[in-house]
Design a protein around this motif. Structure first.
Motif, PDB file in Angstrom:
ATOM      1  N   CYS A   1       0.252  -1.166   0.280  1.00  0.00           N
ATOM      2  CA  CYS A   1       0.109  -0.408   0.271  1.00  0.00           C
ATOM      3  C   CYS A   1       0.631   1.521   0.081  1.00  0.00           C
ATOM      4  O   CYS A   1       1.935   1.039   0.803  1.00  0.00           O
ATOM      5  CB  CYS A   1      -0.772  -0.107   1.370  1.00  0.00           C
ATOM      6  N   THR A   2       0.449   2.395  -0.924  1.00  0.00           N
ATOM      7  CA  THR A   2       1.393   3.116  -0.971  1.00  0.00           C
ATOM      8  C   THR A   2       0.072   5.176  -0.665  1.00  0.00           C
ATOM      9  O   THR A   2       1.408   5.608  -0.624  1.00  0.00           O
ATOM     10  CB  THR A   2       2.360   3.414  -2.588  1.00  0.00           C
ATOM     11  N   THR A   3      -0.364   5.135  -0.435  1.00  0.00           N
ATOM     12  CA  THR A   3      -1.387   5.910  -0.383  1.00  0.00           C
ATOM     13  C   THR A   3      -2.553   5.367   1.030  1.00  0.00           C
ATOM     14  O   THR A   3      -2.945   4.304   0.267  1.00  0.00           O
ATOM     15  CB  THR A   3      -2.440   6.720  -1.782  1.00  0.00           C
ATOM     16  N   SER A   4      -3.067   5.872   1.747  1.00  0.00           N
ATOM     17  CA  SER A   4      -3.673   6.239   2.994  1.00  0.00           C
ATOM     18  C   SER A   4      -4.493   7.182   3.182  1.00  0.00           C
ATOM     19  O   SER A   4      -3.987   7.969   3.504  1.00  0.00           O
ATOM     20  CB  SER A   4      -2.659   4.771   3.885  1.00  0.00           C
ATOM     21  N   SER A   5      -6.117   6.269   3.746  1.00  0.00           N
ATOM     22  CA  SER A   5      -6.638   7.520   4.168  1.00  0.00           C
ATOM     23  C   SER A   5      -6.359   7.064   5.981  1.00  0.00           C
ATOM     24  O   SER A   5      -5.981   6.056   5.889  1.00  0.00           O
ATOM     25  CB  SER A   5      -8.198   7.605   3.562  1.00  0.00           C
ATOM     26  N   ASP A   6      -6.809   8.773   6.130  1.00  0.00           N
ATOM     27  CA  ASP A   6      -7.067   7.522   8.085  1.00  0.00           C
ATOM     28  C   ASP A   6      -7.796   8.667   8.123  1.00  0.00           C
ATOM     29  O   ASP A   6      -7.512   9.483   8.316  1.00  0.00           O
ATOM     30  CB  ASP A   6      -5.432   7.634   8.738  1.00  0.00           C
ATOM     31  N   HIS A   7      -9.163   8.268   9.776  1.00  0.00           N
ATOM     32  CA  HIS A   7      -9.471   8.822  10.310  1.00  0.00           C
ATOM     33  C   HIS A   7      -9.788   8.341  11.650  1.00  0.00           C
ATOM     34  O   HIS A   7      -9.784   7.332  12.022  1.00  0.00           O
ATOM     35  CB  HIS A   7     -11.551   7.515   9.682  1.00  0.00           C
ATOM     36  N   LEU A   8      -9.159   9.685  11.940  1.00  0.00           N
ATOM     37  CA  LEU A   8      -9.064  10.325  13.468  1.00  0.00           C
ATOM     38  C   LEU A   8      -9.684  11.072  14.318  1.00  0.00           C
ATOM     39  O   LEU A   8     -10.740  11.613  14.111  1.00  0.00           O
ATOM     40  CB  LEU A   8      -7.236  10.739  13.449  1.00  0.00           C
ATOM     41  N   TYR A   9     -11.099   9.964  15.112  1.00  0.00           N
ATOM     42  CA  TYR A   9     -11.715  10.663  15.370  1.00  0.00           C
ATOM     43  C   TYR A   9     -11.993  10.848  16.709  1.00  0.00           C
ATOM     44  O   TYR A   9     -13.482  11.267  17.624  1.00  0.00           O
ATOM     45  CB  TYR A   9     -13.590   9.848  15.209  1.00  0.00           C
ATOM     46  N   ILE A  10     -11.284  10.514  17.675  1.00  0.00           N
ATOM     47  CA  ILE A  10     -10.781  10.576  18.735  1.00  0.00           C
ATOM     48  C   ILE A  10     -10.662  11.618  19.344  1.00  0.00           C
ATOM     49  O   ILE A  10      -8.947  11.845  18.548  1.00  0.00           O
ATOM     50  CB  ILE A  10     -11.372   9.830  19.325  1.00  0.00           C
ATOM     51  N   TYR A  11      -9.853  12.674  20.045  1.00  0.00           N
ATOM     52  CA  TYR A  11      -9.479  13.471  20.694  1.00  0.00           C
ATOM     53  C   TYR A  11      -8.985  14.202  22.155  1.00  0.00           C
ATOM     54  O   TYR A  11      -9.268  14.896  22.413  1.00  0.00           O
ATOM     55  CB  TYR A  11      -9.523  15.280  19.555  1.00  0.00           C
ATOM     56  N   PRO A  12      -8.731  12.546  22.845  1.00  0.00           N
ATOM     57  CA  PRO A  12      -8.801  13.097  24.130  1.00  0.00           C
ATOM     58  C   PRO A  12      -7.647  13.939  24.206  1.00  0.00           C
ATOM     59  O   PRO A  12      -6.063  13.638  23.604  1.00  0.00           O
ATOM     60  CB  PRO A  12      -8.784  11.685  24.891  1.00  0.00           C
ATOM     61  N   ASN A  13      -7.442  14.303  25.345  1.00  0.00           N
ATOM     62  CA  ASN A  13      -5.965  15.169  26.393  1.00  0.00           C
ATOM     63  C   ASN A  13      -5.102  15.777  25.008  1.00  0.00           C
ATOM     64  O   ASN A  13      -6.336  16.915  24.785  1.00  0.00           O
ATOM     65  CB  ASN A  13      -5.067  14.039  26.245  1.00  0.00           C
ATOM     66  N   ASP A  14      -3.999  14.956  24.787  1.00  0.00           N
ATOM     67  CA  ASP A  14      -3.591  16.756  24.204  1.00  0.00           C
ATOM     68  C   ASP A  14      -3.046  16.096  21.642  1.00  0.00           C
ATOM     69  O   ASP A  14      -1.835  16.459  21.365  1.00  0.00           O
ATOM     70  CB  ASP A  14      -1.331  16.484  24.108  1.00  0.00           C
ATOM     71  N   VAL A  15      -4.061  15.117  21.897  1.00  0.00           N
ATOM     72  CA  VAL A  15      -4.505  14.014  20.652  1.00  0.00           C
ATOM     73  C   VAL A  15      -4.681  15.443  19.081  1.00  0.00           C
ATOM     74  O   VAL A  15      -5.012  16.131  19.734  1.00  0.00           O
ATOM     75  CB  VAL A  15      -4.877  13.729  20.422  1.00  0.00           C
ATOM     76  N   THR A  16      -3.702  15.903  18.314  1.00  0.00           N
ATOM     77  CA  THR A  16      -4.008  15.985  17.281  1.00  0.00           C
ATOM     78  C   THR A  16      -3.611  16.042  16.304  1.00  0.00           C
ATOM     79  O   THR A  16      -3.036  14.418  15.858  1.00  0.00           O
ATOM     80  CB  THR A  16      -3.319  17.249  17.526  1.00  0.00           C
ATOM     81  N   ILE A  17      -5.028  15.707  15.268  1.00  0.00           N
ATOM     82  CA  ILE A  17      -4.706  15.623  14.015  1.00  0.00           C
ATOM     83  C   ILE A  17      -3.176  15.153  13.148  1.00  0.00           C
ATOM     84  O   ILE A  17      -2.547  14.542  12.989  1.00  0.00           O
ATOM     85  CB  ILE A  17      -5.317  15.995  12.584  1.00  0.00           C
TER      86      ILE A  17
END
Length: 450
Positions: free
Chosen positions: A119-135
């Motif tokens: 796999c050379t291209t990926s999307s990722d769905h990050l939907y939870i942002y507790p604490n200091d999490v960022t995209i």
């Protein structure tokens, strides 16, 4: 400028409209772009800065993963016997303790697993942002490992107290969601051809956000020309929730909130009916098929044959590593092919159709015309699998079909945007054993702390 010549390719599957396949082929790359595909004698130069002999390899375009939750690689093999909603309720209390380091390390681990599979291209769905999490934790990971990346900024705003599924402790304020998403688009989205990073607007699902957020998110995305992504019609409970909460089936709901069109793709869509498939076909709405996750959570078999016959855009996704427990995209293509045959039609999905979904299909779903095919002018995202191994034994008369029929293997060479990120089966951009050790330490801490 740098040039690369990949020569003596045993079998090359271009994945063009005619499914053209070449023997004893060559590819000429200039910088990050394919300049020529064909016979060695037809290459613009017989020598190059780098020459690679692929005489014992089958070569295909880089696979495209259109749905994932990379942080879930930290919590594999949990809630082993639960369906989607109960599985989520079990895992939310663990995920609320995620921090920036967890996201960055798990994303690199998930990307390493994907890349090694081809796999050379990926999307990722990050939907939870507790604490200091960022995209940005994931964006850094993609840049460190060298993966082409579509970062889907997810969100949840509908907590239990408002009738949603997630606990209130892991949801965000809707005004904050829109403000943060806007800032991320302005700072990171690259709309240019061959872009290595694009941003996607991606509220999590109908059962975790309000209708108002879905509508405002669609308006926001379209004001910047970026794509939209969410989960839809994943299982029977998902349908029941939509009917109870909105008085609509998922397709009607999606249309009502502006979530159909060429700039939208939905994950799963296991329970779409014929009318909803027709809606997606008419509007150019895309679907990501996640066979392993759907089987693991007993969600059902997505009607992929019907979608393809109706000209719905279909891509492939490994989904989160806590509902798949694997991130091998070539294996996902194999399972997609086999799963469509279960109901009794041995020709329901062919090997080449499965590979097409995993390459051209995924590119189309992501709204890209520069990846997914080996042809002049396309990005140099190229994967080579060595055919001299046990998985291919007895299948060399059709090594392209063997990629999906036979045991799933890892790639021997992977080029992403012209860069050799896997050489002789080993990642060149990071120390994998060190990453695995760090990932396991963080995983154990996270699970023990729940």
């Amino acid at each position: 400028m740098t040039t690369k010549l990949l020569k003596n390719i045993h079998t090359l599957a271009t994945m063009d409209d005619d499914f053209t396949e070449l023997k004893d082929a060559a590819i000429f790359i200039r910088d990050n772009v394919i300049e020529a595909v064909g016979a060695l004698a037809d290459m613009p130069e017989q020598t190059a800065d780098e020459v690679v002999d692929l005489s014992r390899h089958v070569v295909i375009p880089g696979l495209v993963n259109t749905h994932h939750h990379m942080f879930q690689s930290l919590t594999r093999v949990i809630a082993q016997d639960k369906e989607l909603f109960d599985w989520l309720v079990t895992l939310y209390p663990i995920w609320r303790n995620l921090r920036s380091e967890h996201i960055n390390v798990s994303a690199k681990l998930a990307m390493a697993e994907l890349i090694l599979s081809g796999c050379t291209t990926s999307s990722d769905h990050l939907y939870i942002y507790p604490n200091d999490v960022t995209i940005e934790d994931e964006i850094r990971a993609s840049q460190e490992i060298g993966m082409r990346f579509h970062a889907a900024r997810g969100s949840m705003s509908l907590g239990e107290s408002k009738g949603g599924l997630p606990p209130d402790a892991v949801v965000e304020d809707e005004a904050d969601i829109l403000r943060i998403t806007r800032n991320i688009i302005e700072e990171h989205h690259d709309a240019s051809r061959y872009a290595m990073l694009r941003i996607v607007v991606a509220p999590c699902s109908p059962f975790t956000v309000t209708k108002d957020l879905m509508k405002e998110a669609a308006d926001l995305a379209r004001s910047y020309g970026v794509n939209l992504h969410t989960h839809l019609a994943e299982n029977v409970k998902d349908i029941d929730f939509s009917l109870d909460m909105f008085g609509q089936r998922p397709g009607d709901y999606a249309e009502d909130v502006g979530w159909v069109g060429h700039d939208v793709w939905h994950a799963h869509c296991v329970q779409l009916d014929a009318a909803e498939i027709g809606l997606f076909a008419r509007t150019g709405t895309g679907v990501c098929h996640c066979p392993s996750s759907n089987m693991r959570l007993a969600s059902g078999i997505a009607p992929i044959r019907s979608m393809l016959d109706s000209n719905v855009k279909v891509g492939l996704g490994v989904d989160g590593s806590a509902s798949n427990d694997s991130g091998h995209l070539l294996n996902e293509a194999r399972l997609a092919m086999l799963l469509q045959r279960v109901k009794g039609d041995p020709a329901a999905l062919s090997a080449r159709e499965a590979l097409y979904i995993a390459t051209r299909g995924g590119a189309s779903v992501l709204g890209r015309d520069d990846i997914g095919m080996l042809a002049p002018g396309m990005a140099a995202d190229i994967v080579a699998y060595n055919i001299d191994q046990v998985a291919f034994a007895g299948a060399l008369h059709d090594p392209v079909a063997a990629l999906t029929f036979c045991q799933s293997i890892n790639a021997n060479h992977v080029w992403i945007n012209g860069r050799n990120v896997v050489r002789d089966g080993h990642l060149t951009t990071l120390d994998l054993p060190v990453l695995v050790e760090s990932h396991n330490r963080l995983s154990q801490q996270l699970i023990n702390g729940a």
